[in-house]
Design an enzyme around this catalytic site. Structure first.
Site, PDB file in Angstrom:
ATOM      1  N   ALA A 241       0.823  -1.209   0.000  1.00 37.24           N
ATOM      2  CA  ALA A 241       0.000   0.000   0.000  1.00 37.24           C
ATOM      3  C   ALA A 241       0.861   1.266   0.000  1.00 37.24           C
ATOM      4  O   ALA A 241       2.097   1.195   0.057  1.00 37.24           O
ATOM      5  CB  ALA A 241      -0.935  -0.020   1.200  1.00 37.24           C
ATOM      6  N   HIS A 242       0.207   2.404  -0.031  1.00 35.88           N
ATOM      7  CA  HIS A 242       0.900   3.682  -0.126  1.00 35.88           C
ATOM      8  C   HIS A 242       1.793   3.964   1.081  1.00 35.88           C
ATOM      9  O   HIS A 242       1.443   3.674   2.202  1.00 35.88           O
ATOM     10  CB  HIS A 242      -0.052   4.858  -0.332  1.00 35.88           C
ATOM     11  CG  HIS A 242      -1.222   4.906   0.597  1.00 35.88           C
ATOM     12  ND1 HIS A 242      -2.120   5.924   0.579  1.00 35.88           N
ATOM     13  CD2 HIS A 242      -1.661   4.059   1.543  1.00 35.88           C
ATOM     14  CE1 HIS A 242      -3.044   5.705   1.469  1.00 35.88           C
ATOM     15  NE2 HIS A 242      -2.795   4.581   2.068  1.00 35.88           N
TER      16      HIS A 242
END
Lengths: 350, 350, 350
Positions: A241-242
């Site tokens: 994820a980010h």
């Protein structure tokens, strides 16, 4: 390409027996090989083929005693099977290295800078201001967005999608269908129950010698960078994820996922289908078992954890074993209750 | 594009100090920026750069007290960092909006209807009778099957595959590599142990303002439609099976999966790697924890569940804690058994 | 294509009422259909439309009693809905069969051999020495690597990536975005903590009548072959690692994963998100519940397992139920402890 027996012997540390100048241009099974082909004999069960094969060169085990004369040139090595596999692998590497040029049609923006000895497969897209190093191989149907940078010797397999502004280092291998730089999953809840997208304006940085499997997804950072450190190995279908950071030489097995802003240390091993929540940190050398769910930071290096939620491996195993024996435990409890009830009753009778 | 300090100030609700007519065309870091660039200063540690930068415009915090004269035009805002990020995001939106036309080669069937201000990236495929609204942006290497409809302002990122007959609404964002409309997983077992495919002749309907992450899969209905309702947000690598309905503003995190014919209500939150079996319904506002396995309908709105199989969050947490303490529990049980045995023995001695 | 009422009746085992020579060329809803279209009436609620429709042919239930004369030709069947669905499905099959030829641009290596009645969608890549059988349909943006073989009647959907040397049989269906033949995840740990790639020089063999969902990944063998046996059905986003063998008619639901070198028997059912460790074997007819984690070989055929780690289904369910009741169990234990303590105290007082 043609190779002589002596050239091949050199590549696999073998010893030629027979015509050192015999040459081959391709591979074949010992029972089917034709003149000009290379074969190997590893399993003594198939030794008969050695005396009838048309192969020009055969790799054999060094301790094999011949029962008849052999027409082919022989190369003796400690382990014929391994030597043959090594050779095949070097041959494929060589073939990849020889891929050079463009298979039309490709789309390359005028502002892109492409290095030497680069291969662009058909239907590859190279966006504006992209910079591609030397000896990079990009297979067909891949998309390289604007401003992306790719270092020397990196291989991008078919159908990979790299969004704008991402940076890939040298000697990286990205397998087919993987997406790098898609938007992080960030939405601000609104009063009416709907969600407003939080702009994802960061990027992804992948350092040198990283390998990423097929159909994986690595989201760009909200601001700043999602980082995959040098030497990390990521398997198929994993989710990063980010703003995550994956440490040096960390290994993540297939279908595992790491939630936003989590920082994973160096030399961590993450099993298949494991999940790690967001905003935590995982110490160097941590081992996370397959299917585990890590919900808290792991601060002690070299810890092993398992379970969902995950905790210390040894005690988790013990708890799991007891959990499996719960019917027995409950039976023991029931028996005790009976006995105590009896004792209480007797006490009243005293 | 050139923007003046006053235009930018308008966009971010800032106040210009200095030359309101100063113009910029790109972004730069304050320490590297050149004339004609916009920079920002958020961290007071780097204040020195403000007095030496060549940037034409600098965004700064409104409470910053200048120690020296500054050459650049300044725009003062409450939070320079957020203002800069907002600006960058608006700039990227603007750039996406400006993507218009076709990057050849594309394949567009003659019967397709393409709206105004549409962008078709290179190697995009548009099938027969496709209808694409205004201002739609389709990035390279994407496949839009026959009879697909895509509403205004929707963005399809690189390498997305949308099968025939699917319908996408307006203002949707589909990230790279996602597949919409693949066949549902339906096979009828035969007497000989083999399986016969059940035809999947429905479609997928995605309503307005939905966001779908990268490499996700949404299967078409057997008959009828798989539906993603307005405002739903789906993360990377999620699986939505045939005939599923996902409610309004429901959020599904990465790698979660929903089995066939399950109906998920509005404003539901589904954690990463969670799984939901088929043919059940999930009430509005349900919260499903990461890695949970939901095997039964949830009828009470706003319930929180966790575990596999999933049950009520609070009691599940308590059970999990006890489960972890099972070795301790077993020890207590053993001690009791000893004591009771002793009591029994003494009783006999009475 | 035009079909007469008598032709359609033949296809769906129906009985024509009215003009058997009436012809249709497309489908429509009964309330919207025009002359030359086929419609159906299943729900008696909509019977009124039957007397006003412009459709040329209408499929109705055999037991429907007409209240008025009908202009359209009628086809009576036991279940109008199912008959219509069957027809639609046959029609789609027919349309797929009619896809023939190349949509330019495609890239086809000169050395590739392409069979009869093959469809190559736009932006399809066919590598060197590829052999493609008759009646194969390859949808747009797919990549077929060097030396790949694909048997008759196989359908490759959009954006599939098949690496070099893989072999696919006949009558296979591969859905969009799936990757076949990516490198197995094999790395040898080095003294300095880094990893050295183990060459993956095997391939993938997919036998006849296999179906593979969207965005799945099937890795090539290190040496030898990863094998998907005849009739197996694999859902979306599943991971099959190197050197795995999946048996005949085995079914694997979405997001499940199988680790390296594991051998799965025939007629096995694997639930969604289940995981199976490497180097084990799973007996024929095993049922593995969704989200299970199988860590040991299953030797007894037709076993059902659940849980992570997985064990026998029935006892696992009992343990899970007790596990959920742990707070109650602990309460009972505490009560017993109090009672025994009391008994012990009293004993001392005796």
């Amino acid at each position: 390409m043609q190779f002589s027996a002596s050239q091949i012997a050199l590549l696999i540390n073998g010893k030629v027996e027979g015509d050192a100048q015999a040459t081959v241009g391709s591979f074949g099974k010992i029972e089917e090989a034709k003149a000009g082909q290379l074969a190997f004999l590893a399993n003594p069960k198939y030794e008969d083929h050695l005396y009838t094969t048309s192969a020009s060169i055969v790799i054999i085990n060094e301790n094999l005693e011949l029962r008849q004369p052999v027409r082919a040139a022989l190369i003796r090595v400690p382990d014929a099977y391994t030597a043959f596999a090594t050779l095949l692998s070097k041959y494929q590497e060589l073939k990849t290295q020889q891929l050079v040029g463009r298979q039309e049609p490709v789309y390359v923006a005028d502002s892109a800078k492409i290095g030497d000895q680069v291969f662009l497969g058909a239907f590859v897209y190279i966006g504006e201001n992209v910079v591609i190093g030397n000896n990079v191989k990009i297979f067909p149907n891949s998309f390289i967005g604007n401003n992306v940078r790719i270092g020397d010797n990196t291989i991008i397999h078919a159908g990979v999608k790299i969004y704008h502004d991402c940076q890939l280092g040298k000697n990286i291998n990205v397998h087919a269908g993987t997406v790098i730089g898609s938007d992080g999953f960030g939405f601000a809840p609104q009063a009416d129950g709907s969600f407003k997208k939080v702009p994802q304006i960061g990027n992804v940085i992948v350092e040198d010698y990283v390998e990423i499997g097929a159909n994986a997804t690595i989201d760009r950072a909200t601001i700043g960078s999602t980082i995959i450190r040098s030497g990390a190995k990521l398997d198929n279908l994993i989710q990063v994820a980010h703003n995550v950071e994956v440490g040096n030489n960390t290994v993540i097995a297939a279908q595992a996922g790491v939630s936003g802003s989590t920082k994973i240390g160096n030399n961590v091993m993450i099993g298949g289908q494991a999940g790690i929540v967001g905003h935590i940190s995982i110490a160097d050398g941590t081992k996370i078992n397959a299917q585990s769910g890590v919900s808290k930071s792991i601060k002690q290096p070299n810890t092993a954890v398992t379970g969902s939620p995950a905790f210390d491996y040894t005690s988790a195993l013990r708890s799991q074993a007891l959990s499996r024996n719960l019917p027995d435990l409950e039976k023991r409890l029931k028996e005790l209750e009976q006995l105590v009830k009896q004792l209480l009753a007797e006490r009243v009778n005293l």
